[in-house]
Design a protein around this motif. Structure first.
Motif: not given
Length: 121
Positions: A67-94
């Protein structure tokens, strides 16, 4: 004799010119900044690597840099992060991560909706 030498000289100059032009060509900017995303996905599926919290921290750090460099993340990045949040129990961020994935990549909407329905259960 002169024509043979002149012919070789012309070929040499032509090859030198082509090499110089090719060497100056700029590489196109990549569409996405992959960073350490692919090794993180591998670690996730391998299951014997870093813990969920450490993977989340690594991906979040990469997210801030991109974000600081103004670049774009690849497809699936946020979905994967959401899955990790499920595993970590951080449901508000999923939900936030899945909605971000849907916004950035509308073609993933049906799958993200499916994951959100499964997550709510």
């Amino acid at each position: 004799m002169k024509s043979g030498l002149l012919k070789h000289l012309c070929i040499g100059v032509g090859l030198l010119g082509a090499a110089m032009l090719t060497g100056c060509a700029n590489r196109p900017k990549p569409l996405y900044h992959w960073g350490n995303y692919q090794p993180q996905v591998y670690e996730y599926f391998k299951g014997d690597g870093k813990g969920h919290e450490e993977q989340i921290a690594t991906l979040e750090e990469n997210l801030q840099k991109v974000r600081a460099n103004g670049e774009s993340l690849p497809p699936g990045y946020h979905a994967h992060l959401g899955l990790l949040y499920i595993k970590a129990g951080k449901e508000d961020q999923v939900k936030q991560q899945f909605e971000t994935e849907k916004t950035l990549f509308p073609e993933s909407s049906s799958y993200m909706d499916f994951l959100l329905r499964k997550f709510k259960k």
